[in-house]
Design an enzyme around this catalytic site. Structure first.
Site, mmCIF file in Angstrom:
data_model
loop_
_atom_site.group_PDB
_atom_site.id
_atom_site.type_symbol
_atom_site.label_atom_id
_atom_site.label_comp_id
_atom_site.label_asym_id
_atom_site.label_seq_id
_atom_site.Cartn_x
_atom_site.Cartn_y
_atom_site.Cartn_z
ATOM 1 N N HIS A 61 0.866 -1.016 0.072
ATOM 2 C CA HIS A 61 -0.166 -0.009 0.392
ATOM 3 C C HIS A 61 0.903 1.091 0.086
ATOM 4 O O HIS A 61 2.199 1.295 0.710
ATOM 5 C CB HIS A 61 -1.017 -0.299 1.613
ATOM 6 C CG HIS A 61 -1.860 -1.441 1.498
ATOM 7 N ND1 HIS A 61 -1.306 -2.124 2.092
ATOM 8 C CD2 HIS A 61 -2.916 -0.891 0.911
ATOM 9 C CE1 HIS A 61 -2.271 -3.205 2.425
ATOM 10 N NE2 HIS A 61 -3.760 -2.105 1.681
ATOM 11 N N ASP A 64 2.429 1.269 3.424
ATOM 12 C CA ASP A 64 3.681 0.646 3.952
ATOM 13 C C ASP A 64 4.680 1.051 3.622
ATOM 14 O O ASP A 64 5.317 1.113 4.601
ATOM 15 C CB ASP A 64 2.685 -0.841 3.153
ATOM 16 C CG ASP A 64 1.623 -1.473 3.149
ATOM 17 O OD1 ASP A 64 0.860 -0.838 4.529
ATOM 18 O OD2 ASP A 64 1.596 -2.062 2.396
ATOM 19 N N MET A 95 2.561 -5.924 -7.663
ATOM 20 C CA MET A 95 1.781 -4.763 -7.114
ATOM 21 C C MET A 95 1.699 -3.509 -6.111
ATOM 22 O O MET A 95 2.371 -3.605 -5.140
ATOM 23 C CB MET A 95 0.155 -5.983 -6.932
ATOM 24 C CG MET A 95 -1.039 -5.700 -6.445
ATOM 25 S SD MET A 95 -1.097 -5.211 -4.728
ATOM 26 C CE MET A 95 -1.969 -6.420 -3.549
ATOM 27 N N GLU A 188 -11.292 -6.132 -4.608
ATOM 28 C CA GLU A 188 -11.063 -7.725 -4.272
ATOM 29 C C GLU A 188 -12.538 -7.411 -3.615
ATOM 30 O O GLU A 188 -12.165 -6.295 -3.125
ATOM 31 C CB GLU A 188 -9.890 -7.158 -3.485
ATOM 32 C CG GLU A 188 -9.473 -7.669 -2.069
ATOM 33 C CD GLU A 188 -8.408 -8.467 -1.143
ATOM 34 O OE1 GLU A 188 -6.986 -7.667 -1.694
ATOM 35 O OE2 GLU A 188 -8.333 -8.262 -0.711
ATOM 36 N N LYS A 190 -15.083 -8.363 -0.179
ATOM 37 C CA LYS A 190 -14.843 -8.203 1.135
ATOM 38 C C LYS A 190 -16.506 -8.175 1.579
ATOM 39 O O LYS A 190 -16.670 -6.973 1.138
ATOM 40 C CB LYS A 190 -14.334 -8.017 2.139
ATOM 41 C CG LYS A 190 -14.106 -8.723 3.302
ATOM 42 C CD LYS A 190 -12.492 -8.490 4.206
ATOM 43 C CE LYS A 190 -12.116 -9.294 5.222
ATOM 44 N NZ LYS A 190 -11.738 -8.227 6.222
ATOM 45 N N GLU A 224 -10.131 -12.958 -2.682
ATOM 46 C CA GLU A 224 -9.031 -14.037 -1.920
ATOM 47 C C GLU A 224 -10.246 -15.417 -0.808
ATOM 48 O O GLU A 224 -11.010 -14.752 -0.591
ATOM 49 C CB GLU A 224 -8.705 -11.881 -0.149
ATOM 50 C CG GLU A 224 -8.121 -12.367 0.715
ATOM 51 C CD GLU A 224 -7.671 -11.739 1.440
ATOM 52 O OE1 GLU A 224 -7.326 -10.945 1.381
ATOM 53 O OE2 GLU A 224 -7.977 -12.082 2.832
ATOM 54 N N HIS A 227 -12.201 -14.311 2.055
ATOM 55 C CA HIS A 227 -13.208 -13.211 2.061
ATOM 56 C C HIS A 227 -14.630 -14.146 1.814
ATOM 57 O O HIS A 227 -15.578 -13.602 1.855
ATOM 58 C CB HIS A 227 -12.311 -12.065 1.284
ATOM 59 C CG HIS A 227 -11.315 -11.003 1.929
ATOM 60 N ND1 HIS A 227 -11.656 -9.872 0.821
ATOM 61 C CD2 HIS A 227 -10.383 -10.727 3.194
ATOM 62 C CE1 HIS A 227 -10.614 -9.453 1.899
ATOM 63 N NE2 HIS A 227 -9.810 -10.282 2.762
ATOM 64 N N ASP A 252 -5.654 -13.238 -3.991
ATOM 65 C CA ASP A 252 -4.859 -12.890 -2.447
ATOM 66 C C ASP A 252 -5.078 -15.050 -2.030
ATOM 67 O O ASP A 252 -6.416 -15.735 -1.679
ATOM 68 C CB ASP A 252 -5.677 -12.189 -1.837
ATOM 69 C CG ASP A 252 -5.307 -11.148 -1.611
ATOM 70 O OD1 ASP A 252 -4.665 -10.602 -2.840
ATOM 71 O OD2 ASP A 252 -5.434 -10.077 -1.482
ATOM 72 N N ASP A 262 -12.174 -12.141 10.517
ATOM 73 C CA ASP A 262 -11.649 -12.388 9.645
ATOM 74 C C ASP A 262 -9.878 -12.996 10.166
ATOM 75 O O ASP A 262 -8.975 -12.090 11.061
ATOM 76 C CB ASP A 262 -11.183 -10.983 9.519
ATOM 77 C CG ASP A 262 -10.001 -10.194 8.182
ATOM 78 O OD1 ASP A 262 -9.415 -11.893 7.562
ATOM 79 O OD2 ASP A 262 -10.104 -9.680 8.453
ATOM 80 N N ASP A 264 -7.361 -14.646 8.130
ATOM 81 C CA ASP A 264 -5.826 -14.125 7.246
ATOM 82 C C ASP A 264 -5.050 -15.421 7.451
ATOM 83 O O ASP A 264 -3.429 -14.760 7.972
ATOM 84 C CB ASP A 264 -4.740 -12.760 7.323
ATOM 85 C CG ASP A 264 -6.173 -12.117 6.722
ATOM 86 O OD1 ASP A 264 -6.816 -12.170 5.603
ATOM 87 O OD2 ASP A 264 -6.310 -10.387 7.304
ATOM 88 N N ASP A 294 -1.698 -13.208 0.691
ATOM 89 C CA ASP A 294 -2.015 -11.974 1.754
ATOM 90 C C ASP A 294 -2.605 -12.860 2.982
ATOM 91 O O ASP A 294 -3.710 -12.798 3.615
ATOM 92 C CB ASP A 294 -3.236 -11.152 0.621
ATOM 93 C CG ASP A 294 -3.831 -10.325 1.834
ATOM 94 O OD1 ASP A 294 -3.166 -9.443 2.703
ATOM 95 O OD2 ASP A 294 -4.933 -9.226 1.405
HETATM 96 C C1 GLT Z 1 -5.489 -5.894 4.135
HETATM 97 C C2 GLT Z 1 -7.017 -6.232 3.589
HETATM 98 C C3 GLT Z 1 -6.461 -7.262 2.407
HETATM 99 C C4 GLT Z 1 -5.987 -6.262 1.017
HETATM 100 C C5 GLT Z 1 -5.514 -5.216 1.246
HETATM 101 C C6 GLT Z 1 -5.381 -4.566 0.175
HETATM 102 S S1 GLT Z 1 -5.501 -4.519 2.796
HETATM 103 O O1 GLT Z 1 -5.019 -6.386 4.365
HETATM 104 O O2 GLT Z 1 -7.420 -7.944 4.930
HETATM 105 O O3 GLT Z 1 -7.637 -8.387 2.252
HETATM 106 O O4 GLT Z 1 -5.856 -7.441 0.316
HETATM 107 O O5 GLT Z 1 -5.944 -3.596 0.525
HETATM 108 MN MN MN Z 2 -6.844 -9.243 0.818
HETATM 109 MN MN MN Z 3 -7.960 -9.998 3.744
#
Ligand code: GLT
Ligand code: MN
Ligand code: MN
Length: 394
Positions: A61, A64, A95, A188, A190, A224, A227, A252, A262, A264, A294
């Protein structure tokens, strides 16, 4: 056997600065790990990638890399040490994206905010993020609308919100064309977190939006795993639809238990069977884009364990890729696949193209429902054999 799962740049594995750099903060607790500079993240990834330089690159980002409020001199210094670290590690930037969710100014959204000034700021921030990404050669720009949504439905007109989002994406596509950046934009989805309800909740929502954009050819999706799983959906199906539409511009990879917050998690760590069918699809379809992890290491991980986490994401992907080859070559699987498919070129031809005569032939046909219902479909055997291949039984 360990050597069979060593990543190489050909695998196109990438990580975000915010992924391995995640310090372990959560809504209930403070960070458990020291923050890493962008150059330190590159060093960590170089370690995870090993001698084969297995990590293709790093994503970020805007903030970041260059924190909000940095002076031009500070920004130059950060960019300089990041570029030097990338060069040393033989890594690139794949990216780039804009953080449109952390700053309190975006508390009610960015592109869909009710405040025209916030919307303008969000678009400006994306233009600057595109400029920054272009300096590092990024060719994919992700839009994750973290704050695009509502808690109370009365706050925004959802149709107006969609139009605001569309206008922003159209403007930014034109900016990319104007600057000759050649970005491909990946949307993306969510369903929730951090907003109560987020617009464009699933990859399917974005696939439906894309044809209505000004430059549909420049825009695809960045599905993702976590998500879609948060929404209780089948991720492989979402990716398959994106692939079939020629819209899988980025992916992702991580993992997530259904019905939880969430998470991850490390790729493949929750549902390896689902991850297997995903890898099988990506590999068999010849997906040539980036495989971006991700994900975050557990909050309990120290720096060495974060390296293990990054290695684990890549290693699991490669193990599953190998399993996909074994699956396709397995004699039991092959004979089961033959048994469960009942092809007929004549019938396909009849039903594929409408003609008056095809319709008449079809209307006149008699089907033996009992015989159709009696055809065996040994999916239990198929799934058990799949499990055995996954569990390492030859
Ligand atoms: C954030 C989110 C991710 C996205 C990122 C891109 S930032 O961490 O949870 O799923 O891909 O903005
Ligand atoms: Mn993501
Ligand atoms: Mn995520």
């Amino acid at each position: 056997m360990a050597d069979a799962y060593v990543p190489t740049p050909k695998d196109r594995f990438t990580f975000g600065l915010w992924t391995v750099g995640n310090p372990g903060r959560d809504p209930f607790g403070e960070p458990t790990r020291a923050a890493l500079s962008p150059a330190e993240v590159v060093e960590l990834l170089a370690k995870a990638g090993g001698d084969s330089h297995g990590v293709w690159g790093v994503n970020f980002h805007d903030n970041d890399l260059v924190p909000m409020g940095a002076t031009p001199a500070e920004a130059d210094a950060i960019k300089g040490s990041f570029a030097a670290a990338l060069k040393k590690a033989k890594m690139r930037v794949a990216m780039v994206t804009a953080n449109l969710f952390s700053d309190p100014a975006f508390k009610d959204g960015a592109f869909t905010s009710n405040d025209a000034e916030v919307r303008a700021f969000a678009v400006q921030k994306c233009m600057r993020a595109m400029d920054l990404g272009a300096e590092f050669g990024a060719k994919v720009f992700v839009f994750w609308g973290g704050r695009e949504g509502v808690e109370t439905e009365g706050a925004k007109d959802p149709i107006e919100a969609e139009q605001r989002f569309r206008r922003a994406v159209d403007f930014l596509c034109d900016y990319s064309i104007h600057r000759r950046y050649e970005y491909r934009f990946a949307l993306e989805a969510k369903p929730n977190e951090p907003r109560g309800h987020m617009y464009f909740a699933t990859t399917g929502h974005y696939l439906a939006l894309i044809p209505s954009l000004k430059h549909p050819d420049l825009v695809g999706v960045n599905p993702e795993v976590a998500h879609e799983h948060m929404a209780g959906l089948n991720f492989t199906h979402a990716v398959a639809q994106a692939l079939a539409a020629g819209k899988l511009f980025h992916v992702d990879l991580n993992d997530q238990q259904f019905g939880r917050f969430d998470q991850d998690f490390r790729f493949g760590s929750v549902d390896p069977k689902a991850a297997f069918f995903l890898v099988k699809l990506l590999e068999e379809q010849g997906y040539d884009g980036f495989r971006h992890f991700d994900a975050h290491a557990y909050r309990t991980a120290d720096r060495d364990d974060v390296v293990e986490f990054a290695r684990g994401c890549m290693r699991t992907y490669l193990i599953l890729k190998d399993k996909a080859k074994r699956w396709a070559a397995d004699s039991t699987i092959k004979s089961l696949l033959k048994q469960i498919n009942s092809p007929s070129k004549d019938l396909d031809r009849l039903c594929e193209t409408f003609t008056k005569s095809h319709a008449e032939t079809l209307l006149a046909m008699a089907f033996d429902r009992a015989a159709l219902a009696a055809r065996p479909l040994p999916y239990e055997r198929l799934d058990q054999r799949t499990m055995e291949i996954l569990l390492g039984v030859d």
